[in-house]
Design a protein around this motif. Structure first.
Motif, mmCIF file in Angstrom:
data_model
loop_
_atom_site.group_PDB
_atom_site.id
_atom_site.type_symbol
_atom_site.label_atom_id
_atom_site.label_comp_id
_atom_site.label_asym_id
_atom_site.label_seq_id
_atom_site.Cartn_x
_atom_site.Cartn_y
_atom_site.Cartn_z
ATOM 1 N N GLN A 279 1.007 -1.129 -0.101
ATOM 2 C CA GLN A 279 0.028 0.098 0.062
ATOM 3 C C GLN A 279 0.840 1.321 0.100
ATOM 4 O OE1 GLN A 279 -3.653 -0.619 0.035
ATOM 5 N NE2 GLN A 279 -2.647 -2.613 -0.402
ATOM 6 N N LYS A 280 0.452 2.384 -0.583
ATOM 7 C CA LYS A 280 1.337 3.599 -0.616
ATOM 8 C C LYS A 280 1.859 3.993 1.043
ATOM 9 C CE LYS A 280 -1.350 5.644 -4.418
ATOM 10 N NZ LYS A 280 -2.313 6.452 -4.997
ATOM 11 N N LEU A 281 1.015 3.737 1.767
ATOM 12 C CA LEU A 281 1.449 3.943 3.256
ATOM 13 C C LEU A 281 2.280 3.055 3.762
ATOM 14 C CD1 LEU A 281 -1.712 5.322 5.185
ATOM 15 C CD2 LEU A 281 0.487 6.519 4.942
ATOM 16 N N ASP A 282 2.411 1.804 3.326
ATOM 17 C CA ASP A 282 3.286 0.791 3.600
ATOM 18 C C ASP A 282 5.027 1.401 3.309
ATOM 19 O OD1 ASP A 282 1.550 -2.259 2.762
ATOM 20 O OD2 ASP A 282 2.279 -1.364 4.808
ATOM 21 N N VAL A 283 4.737 1.775 2.072
ATOM 22 C CA VAL A 283 5.907 2.459 1.516
ATOM 23 C C VAL A 283 6.431 3.609 2.267
ATOM 24 C CG1 VAL A 283 7.011 3.374 -0.554
ATOM 25 C CG2 VAL A 283 5.804 1.513 -0.721
ATOM 26 N N ILE A 284 5.661 4.729 2.379
ATOM 27 C CA ILE A 284 5.837 5.939 3.150
ATOM 28 C C ILE A 284 6.169 5.671 4.621
ATOM 29 C CG2 ILE A 284 4.557 7.735 4.403
ATOM 30 C CD1 ILE A 284 2.893 7.852 1.716
ATOM 31 N N ALA A 285 5.828 4.736 5.267
ATOM 32 C CA ALA A 285 5.947 4.362 6.502
ATOM 33 C C ALA A 285 7.419 3.815 6.647
ATOM 34 C CB ALA A 285 4.900 3.472 7.174
ATOM 35 N N ASN A 286 7.558 2.706 5.701
ATOM 36 C CA ASN A 286 8.878 2.322 5.942
ATOM 37 C C ASN A 286 10.029 3.467 5.511
ATOM 38 O OD1 ASN A 286 10.743 -0.229 5.634
ATOM 39 N ND2 ASN A 286 11.013 0.674 3.511
ATOM 40 N N ILE A 287 9.689 4.451 4.580
ATOM 41 C CA ILE A 287 10.780 5.432 4.423
ATOM 42 C C ILE A 287 10.921 6.178 5.339
ATOM 43 C CG2 ILE A 287 11.140 7.569 3.151
ATOM 44 C CD1 ILE A 287 9.595 6.420 0.667
ATOM 45 N N ARG A 288 9.860 6.618 6.263
ATOM 46 C CA ARG A 288 9.910 7.380 7.550
ATOM 47 C C ARG A 288 10.566 6.855 8.779
ATOM 48 N NH1 ARG A 288 8.722 12.600 6.188
ATOM 49 N NH2 ARG A 288 6.775 12.829 5.091
ATOM 50 N N PHE A 289 10.445 5.469 8.647
ATOM 51 C CA PHE A 289 11.140 4.812 9.813
ATOM 52 C C PHE A 289 12.743 4.560 9.526
ATOM 53 C CE2 PHE A 289 8.661 4.062 13.710
ATOM 54 C CZ PHE A 289 7.119 4.116 13.192
ATOM 55 N N MET A 290 12.983 4.218 8.141
ATOM 56 C CA MET A 290 14.300 4.245 7.758
ATOM 57 C C MET A 290 15.022 5.397 8.109
ATOM 58 S SD MET A 290 15.190 1.249 6.248
ATOM 59 C CE MET A 290 14.178 0.050 6.518
ATOM 60 N N ARG A 291 14.589 6.606 7.724
ATOM 61 C CA ARG A 291 15.112 7.703 7.832
ATOM 62 C C ARG A 291 15.438 8.260 9.179
ATOM 63 N NH1 ARG A 291 11.890 12.001 4.467
ATOM 64 N NH2 ARG A 291 12.634 10.875 2.686
ATOM 65 N N ALA A 292 14.339 7.956 10.081
ATOM 66 C CA ALA A 292 14.593 8.334 11.495
ATOM 67 C C ALA A 292 15.710 7.361 12.263
ATOM 68 C CB ALA A 292 13.282 8.188 12.192
ATOM 69 N N LEU A 293 15.750 6.157 11.846
ATOM 70 C CA LEU A 293 16.447 5.212 12.427
ATOM 71 C C LEU A 293 18.030 5.583 12.014
ATOM 72 C CD1 LEU A 293 14.395 2.066 12.484
ATOM 73 C CD2 LEU A 293 15.010 3.520 14.270
ATOM 74 N N SER A 294 18.107 5.828 10.553
ATOM 75 C CA SER A 294 19.431 6.226 10.314
ATOM 76 C C SER A 294 19.852 7.618 10.340
ATOM 77 C CB SER A 294 19.592 6.179 8.572
ATOM 78 O OG SER A 294 18.586 6.903 7.931
ATOM 79 N N LYS A 295 19.131 8.444 10.468
ATOM 80 C CA LYS A 295 19.752 9.823 11.109
ATOM 81 C C LYS A 295 20.072 9.923 12.522
ATOM 82 C CE LYS A 295 17.218 12.764 7.479
ATOM 83 N NZ LYS A 295 18.735 13.199 6.773
ATOM 84 N N GLY A 296 19.487 8.990 13.250
ATOM 85 C CA GLY A 296 19.362 8.995 14.631
ATOM 86 C C GLY A 296 20.733 8.871 15.205
ATOM 87 N N GLY A 297 21.489 7.978 14.446
ATOM 88 C CA GLY A 297 22.908 7.658 14.607
ATOM 89 C C GLY A 297 23.154 6.493 15.570
ATOM 90 N N GLU A 298 22.018 5.928 16.143
ATOM 91 C CA GLU A 298 22.199 4.680 17.379
ATOM 92 C C GLU A 298 22.078 3.598 16.351
ATOM 93 O OE1 GLU A 298 22.258 7.900 19.725
ATOM 94 O OE2 GLU A 298 23.392 6.024 19.691
ATOM 95 N N VAL A 299 21.889 3.477 15.274
ATOM 96 C CA VAL A 299 21.515 1.890 14.712
ATOM 97 C C VAL A 299 22.473 1.541 13.469
ATOM 98 C CG1 VAL A 299 19.755 0.585 13.129
ATOM 99 C CG2 VAL A 299 19.126 2.241 15.069
ATOM 100 N N CYS A 300 22.896 0.400 13.483
ATOM 101 C CA CYS A 300 23.865 -0.086 12.458
ATOM 102 C C CYS A 300 23.057 -0.875 11.350
ATOM 103 C CB CYS A 300 24.924 -0.944 13.193
ATOM 104 S SG CYS A 300 24.614 -2.113 14.138
ATOM 105 N N ALA A 301 22.102 -1.591 11.755
ATOM 106 C CA ALA A 301 21.468 -2.174 10.752
ATOM 107 C C ALA A 301 19.963 -2.326 11.032
ATOM 108 C CB ALA A 301 22.013 -3.756 10.753
ATOM 109 N N ILE A 302 19.024 -2.505 9.954
ATOM 110 C CA ILE A 302 17.850 -2.565 9.857
ATOM 111 C C ILE A 302 17.177 -3.824 9.223
ATOM 112 C CG2 ILE A 302 15.553 -1.337 9.513
ATOM 113 C CD1 ILE A 302 16.948 1.326 9.463
#
Ligand code: P6P
Length: 345
Positions: free
Chosen positions: A80-103
């Protein structure tokens, strides 16, 4: 002038209802000796993404982001479009947050290596579970698990960092985008629920120290698959009907799980012809909810094994799932094993 003492919250809880999530995370950080704040920051990053996804889901019908995206994910499910949007949002937050090495994400075929040499944590996430309900305005959810990486920081991500048992989780939670939006999580010291106040953009502690009733009168299963079930599942569901339990199943795991956690009940997704290993994914659905269940005094099994003890063998592996009130899960397991349940009552 008479000065009255401030009367603290008489609930006797360590943290009073109305505490903000940020303050709660900070206060609870002291539960972890040598905690240096990375996990706290990671939880904040997840909460931020949840706020953004909440905004998107609330206006899906108005901003043409409802409906199908037009691609199929690794699960073979139409995104669903929101699946893709939600994935992008969480990926971005987790990668920018700096605490995560892999998802590990339901929406990504393989592990996302963030090339972050200082990241201590691995996150497994279902960015938007139940997305087929989006267009009909039924509650949906995000489910996440947090693990500490095993191999040394800065070295390449290895299989062992990803394929960890659920019992190795350092934190787990879900976001329920429902009549209100809630974030419920555990760091291994109990389960706490926060309700989002849209006008303030804050999550506030609303369900401190959640404890699941040991039993209940609600069962959640897709009865359309009844002809596929093994005998033990059929026998257990028949027992629920004989006891005149209520059937409650909305096709959104997070919503069904959350209701049963608070009111008492059991959710079952057994093996079916279409999903011979069950439908739900171990790494980013079952493990997170199993940790929350156990932390709240409930249980989660695949029908014979504790979910948190299952050693993953593949990224998107599925598992049968029986989760909810401890006495109900125990009874269902006993019936699946052919034991005489009379001895349990
Ligand atoms: P069925 C949603 O796709 C999901 O993963 C869970 O949220 C939900 O409980 C289940 O699948 C519904 O599956 O086969 O009953 O439609």
């Amino acid at each position: 002038m008479k000065i009255l003492p401030y009367l603290p919250d008489r609930s006797g809880l360590a943290y009073s209802v109305g505490t903000t999530l940020d303050r709660f995370i900070k206060l609870k950080q002291s539960d972890f000796p040598f905690a240096s704040g990375e996990l706290s920051q990671l939880l904040r990053d997840i909460a931020l993404a949840a706020k953004i996804v909440n905004r998107e889901t609330n206006r899906a019908g108005l901003s043409n982001i409802g409906g199908a995206f037009g691609q199929v994910n690794v699960q073979g499910e139409e995104q669903q479009k929101l699946d893709v949007i939600a994935n992008i949002r969480f990926m971005r937050a987790l990668s920018k947050g700096g605490e995560v090495c892999a998802i590990v994400s339901e929406e990504e075929d393989s592990v996302i290596d963030l090339q972050n040499s200082s990241g201590k944590y691995v996150v497994a996430i279902d960015p938007l579970d139940g997305s087929s309900n989006i267009d009909v305005n039924i509650s949906i959810g995000t489910i996440f698990s947090i693990y500490r990486r095993i191999t040394p920081a800065g070295s390449p991500i290895q299989q062992e960092d990803i394929m960890q048992k659920g019992s190795e989780q350092v934190a787990a939670g879900y976001v329920l985008y429902g009549s209100s939006t809630m974030l419920v999580y555990t760091t291994g010291c109990g389960v706490n629920g926060f309700t989002y106040e849209q006008s303030l953009g804050e999550f506030f502690l609303s369900h401190p120290d959640i404890r699941a009733p040991k039993s209940g009168e609600i069962y959640s299963v897709n009865e359309g698959s009844q002809l596929d079930w093994e005998a033990g599942i059929k026998n257990y569901i028949t027992l629920c009907k004989e006891r005149r339990y209520s059937a409650r199943y909305i096709g959104s795991l997070v919503a069904d799980f959350h209701r049963n956690l608070l009111k008492g009940g059991i959710y079952l997704y057994p093996a079916t012809k279409k999903n011979p290993s069950g439908k739900l994914r171990l790494l980013y659905e079952a493990n997170a909810l199993a940790l929350i269940a156990e932390q709240a005094g409930a249980m989660a099994t695949d029908g014979s094994r504790r979910i948190l003890d299952i050693k993953p063998t593949s990224l998107h592996q599925r598992t049968p799932l029986l989760i909810g009130s401890s006495e109900m899960v125990q009874e269902a397991e006993a019936i699946l094993k052919g034991e005489d349940v009379k001895s349990l009552i």
